[in-house]
Design an enzyme around this catalytic site. Structure first.
Site, PDB file in Angstrom:
ATOM      1  N   TYR A 139      59.920  59.680   6.152  1.00 58.53           N
ATOM      2  CA  TYR A 139      60.056  60.519   4.956  1.00 58.53           C
ATOM      3  C   TYR A 139      58.686  60.982   4.475  1.00 58.53           C
ATOM      4  O   TYR A 139      58.488  62.160   4.172  1.00 58.53           O
ATOM      5  CB  TYR A 139      60.761  59.737   3.850  1.00 58.53           C
ATOM      6  CG  TYR A 139      60.933  60.512   2.566  1.00 58.53           C
ATOM      7  CD1 TYR A 139      61.799  61.604   2.494  1.00 58.53           C
ATOM      8  CD2 TYR A 139      60.215  60.164   1.416  1.00 58.53           C
ATOM      9  CE1 TYR A 139      61.951  62.324   1.315  1.00 58.53           C
ATOM     10  CE2 TYR A 139      60.369  60.870   0.240  1.00 58.53           C
ATOM     11  CZ  TYR A 139      61.234  61.952   0.188  1.00 58.53           C
ATOM     12  OH  TYR A 139      61.382  62.671  -0.985  1.00 58.53           O
ATOM     13  N   SER A 176      56.911  65.833  -2.287  1.00 57.72           N
ATOM     14  CA  SER A 176      57.151  64.627  -3.067  1.00 57.72           C
ATOM     15  C   SER A 176      55.877  63.795  -3.092  1.00 57.72           C
ATOM     16  O   SER A 176      55.044  63.894  -2.184  1.00 57.72           O
ATOM     17  CB  SER A 176      58.274  63.801  -2.425  1.00 57.72           C
ATOM     18  OG  SER A 176      58.327  62.489  -2.952  1.00 57.72           O
TER      19      SER A 176
END
Length: 330
Positions: A185, A159
């Site tokens: 994350y 990502s």
């Protein structure tokens, strides 16, 4: 030969869809595993692989939910797997290897995002455990089947969120620093990219190539379950009524557009003989200049810390230590 981290001019665009990139390809006789294949981008990836003729296995922690999600995508084979449970990973891999099948495509797609501080049974922080360590162990345990394919690809869904943080190799589990769900994350997504880089270096001699990618900002999926409605709206990706805002040029994509780069990395002949690179918008991504690190997370490109081969090797060694699983000697 090392693949350059630079666009190749694939001809596809940010708005390209899974149907665009799979057009003309026949996956008959190919076997694919898609983790997280019963939610969001995973369902779309499974649908396209099946439509192109592949045999697709979807690992699941929740069979009832998976059956419901895939009701309109018939043909996928479900097998039990919990990426936070090492014994479950081993059992899944043993069952697949016992079937004698080769594995042509492994898409490490499952993820959690910005979750509260949780730990697996070994004490590893949940986002790092699920997004990276579980997939590391799964890939290593499935290695014989990947080699058996005599031409396989491993695709790590990363990502642009990798920009939130590099991997803290000294304290990946937030044992000695304050927990931040977005830094957690970010480091897990950086780990995905570094894993693909290090795996490709080991795998290319066995005709197993690896890629990582940013699919796009598709927040209106189960991945955003830990975010409030207000937080989702604040991202600029979700409207006041909760509907997704679609603008692929700024990274706001439909599921079909978002999963396109996954499918492209997994199947495109344009990538034959290549690997170890981070991709987005169905092309290899450029590297963001080190002096541009104040640029927002939605600016195209991969951060230098997510494509550093030295960091990739350090992470690999740490991952072997944390999982107890090593790359096969032969």
């Amino acid at each position: 030969m090392t693949t350059a981290q630079a666009p190749i001019g694939s001809g596809f665009k940010a708005a390209s869809t899974t149907n665009d990139v799979i057009n003309g390809q026949d996956l008959t006789g190919k076997v694919a595993i898609v983790t997280g294949g019963y939610s969001g981008l995973g369902v779309e990836t499974v649908r396209v692989f099946l439509k192109a003729g592949a045999q697709v296995i979807v690992p699941t922690r929740d069979r009832a939910r998976a059956e419901k999600a895939l009701a309109e995508v018939p043909g996928a084979e479900l097998m039990d797997l919990d990426l936070m449970n090492p014994a479950s990973i081993d059992a899944f891999a043993d069952a697949f290897l016992a079937s004698g099948r080769p594995l042509h495509v492994l898409v490490n797609n499952a993820a959690v995002m910005a979750s509260p501080l949780l730990r697996d049974d070994r004490g590893n922080e949940a986002q790092f455990s699920t997004n990276h360590l579980g997939h590391f162990q799964l890939t290593m345990r499935l290695w014989p089947a990947l080699c058996k394919a005599k031409g396989a690809r491993v695709v790590a869904v990363s990502s642009r969120g990798h920009r939130y943080a590099p991997v803290d190799l000294e304290d990946p589990n937030f044992n000695n620093r304050d927990y931040d769900p977005w830094k957690s994350y970010g480091q897990s997504k950086t780990a995905n990219a570094l894993f693909a880089l290090a795996l490709d270096q080991r795998g290319k001699a066995h005709n197993v190539r690896a890629f990582s990618l940013h699919p796009g900002g598709i927040l209106a999926t189960n991945l955003s379950r830990h975010m409030s409605a207000e937080a989702l709206q604040a991202t600029g990706f979700v409207a006041k009524d909760g509907s997704p805002i679609i603008d692929p040029e700024t990274g706001k994509k439909t599921l079909e557009q978002g999963a396109a780069t996954t499918v492209w990395c997994a199947t495109s002949p344009q990538l034959n003989g290549m690997g170890g690179v981070y991709c987005e918008d169905c092309d290899i991504s450029p590297v963001v200049s080190a002096d541009a690190e104040t640029v927002g997370v939605f600016f195209p490109g991969v951060w230098p810390w997510a494509c550093d081969p030295h960091q990739a090797e350090k992470l690999w060694q740490l991952s072997e230590k944390m999982t107890g699983v090593s790359f096969p000697a032969s």
